[in-house]
Design an enzyme around this catalytic site. Structure first.
Site, PDB file in Angstrom:
ATOM      1  N   LYS A  99       0.830  -1.208   0.000  1.00 37.76           N
ATOM      2  CA  LYS A  99       0.000   0.000   0.000  1.00 37.76           C
ATOM      3  C   LYS A  99       0.868   1.263   0.000  1.00 37.76           C
ATOM      4  O   LYS A  99       0.662   2.199  -0.778  1.00 37.76           O
ATOM      5  CB  LYS A  99      -0.940  -0.019   1.214  1.00 37.76           C
ATOM      6  CG  LYS A  99      -1.443   1.329   1.708  1.00 37.76           C
ATOM      7  CD  LYS A  99      -2.501   1.926   0.791  1.00 37.76           C
ATOM      8  CE  LYS A  99      -2.821   3.386   1.069  1.00 37.76           C
ATOM      9  NZ  LYS A  99      -3.026   3.803   2.428  1.00 37.76           N
ATOM     10  N   VAL A 100       1.846   1.286   0.904  1.00 38.23           N
ATOM     11  CA  VAL A 100       2.707   2.464   1.035  1.00 38.23           C
ATOM     12  C   VAL A 100       3.565   2.639  -0.222  1.00 38.23           C
ATOM     13  O   VAL A 100       3.747   3.758  -0.717  1.00 38.23           O
ATOM     14  CB  VAL A 100       3.570   2.356   2.312  1.00 38.23           C
ATOM     15  CG1 VAL A 100       4.654   3.416   2.337  1.00 38.23           C
ATOM     16  CG2 VAL A 100       2.680   2.492   3.548  1.00 38.23           C
TER      17      VAL A 100
END
Length: 301
Positions: free
Chosen positions: A226-227
């Site tokens: 996600k990051v």
DNA sequence: TCGCAGGTAGAAC
DNA sequence: GTTCTACCTGCG
């Protein structure tokens, strides 16, 4: 000067994109210190009708502003694309004028994105603002984000600061990462800073393919899928990234899979496949559409 | 006071 | 390779 690309500045700046915290607001004006050719310049913008009124008119500054607010992206064309997809057709009316808010400084985006993981928008933006104030450079009342080698020298917590500095009272210790409210992310942030000041060169990410850049970012401490996608989208303008978290998963499951629970990695694959170069924008619009339309409340249950 | 929310790392399966 | 759990803080 007025820049004639439609945008909703307030919505864009305050939409929680992990490129940077919101710019400073005074009345109807948003401002920030931005490095132009390595020198800090105060950017001031305000909404003028559908457009941006910008305090500067030199070519380099305007070009930087165009990049930050993604003003060359054709929103009308994107809205046509949304309206041609039944699942997405409603979104533009809830998010009119929302654009990508891109990071002038990719390193700030890396740290902001690490900070945003498993965190609230309110908390990570506050933490990043404090990091700027503690280790960045001050220009008038603004602070630029520190360089990686400066942040790599930051203390992790009160105890480390007390032991390694000459402060005589531990209660007085406040120049450390945990004091910014980053919690257990403090070591990730410092190790990432060390990595970028010694081993990895962030400027090389621009030269990579999306897949290569994604794999590279996954090697950074505190960076998962996600990051990594947030960094690639907001920090490096990889528009095919589809950052997938629990909310995007819920929304995609609701809109495309009849509410059936789909895993986050599958949602990411689906988004990239389905939306191509619009994936980043669709993700941004999905989240804000869910927020504003009441879908989010509905999906909480 | 406590339970909950939110991605990643590292351990356990 | 996939699943489980601890991590920190602010909020209700």
């Amino acid at each position: 000067m007025i820049i004639k690309s439609p945008i909703n500045l307030d919505l864009t700046i305050n939409s929680g994109q992990t490129s940077q915290p919101p710019w400073i607001r005074e009345g109807d004006c948003f401002s920030n210190a931005v490095l132009v050719d390595g020198k800090p310049v105060i950017f001031k913008v305000r909404q003028s009708g559908n457009y941006i009124d910008f305090n500067l008119n030199d070519k380099t500054a305007v070009s930087k502003l165009n990049y930050i607010f993604d003003l060359d992206f054709d929103l009308d064309k994107f809205y046509k694309y949304l309206s041609n997809n039944a699942e997405l057709a409603d979104m533009s009316k809830f998010c009119n004028g929302l654009r990508l808010f891109l990071a002038p400084d990719p390193f700030e985006c890396v740290i902001s994105s690490i900070c945003s993981a498993n965190n609230s928008i309110k908390r990570w933006t506050k933490s990043v603002s404090q990091i700027r104030q503690k280790w960045g450079n001050r220009h008038q009342n603004y602070y630029t984000f520190p360089q990686s080698d400066d942040l790599a020298k930051a203390y992790l917590d009160d105890e480390e600061e007390f032991n390694l500095s000459n402060i005589s009272d531990i209660e007085m210790c406040c120049n450390n990462l945990k004091d910014c409210g980053v919690g257990y992310r403090a070591p990730y942030m410092r190790r990432a800073s060390e990595l970028f000041s010694h081993e990895m060169d962030l400027s090389q990410i621009h030269e990579m393919s999306y897949d290569e850049a994604f794999e590279t970012m996954l090697k950074v401490p505190g960076v998962g899928p996600k990051v990594a996608d947030c960094i690639l989208l907001y920090g490096f303008n990889f528009r095919q990234a589809f950052p997938s978290d629990v909310w995007i998963k819920r929304i995609v499951s609701y809109l495309y899979f009849d509410g059936k629970d789909i895993s986050v990695p599958k949602v990411r694959e689906f988004g990239m496949e389905e939306f191509g170069d619009n994936a980043g924008y669709v993700q941004l619009y999905m989240f804000h559409y869910a927020r504003k339309s009441g879908l989010m409340e509905k999906l909480k249950k």
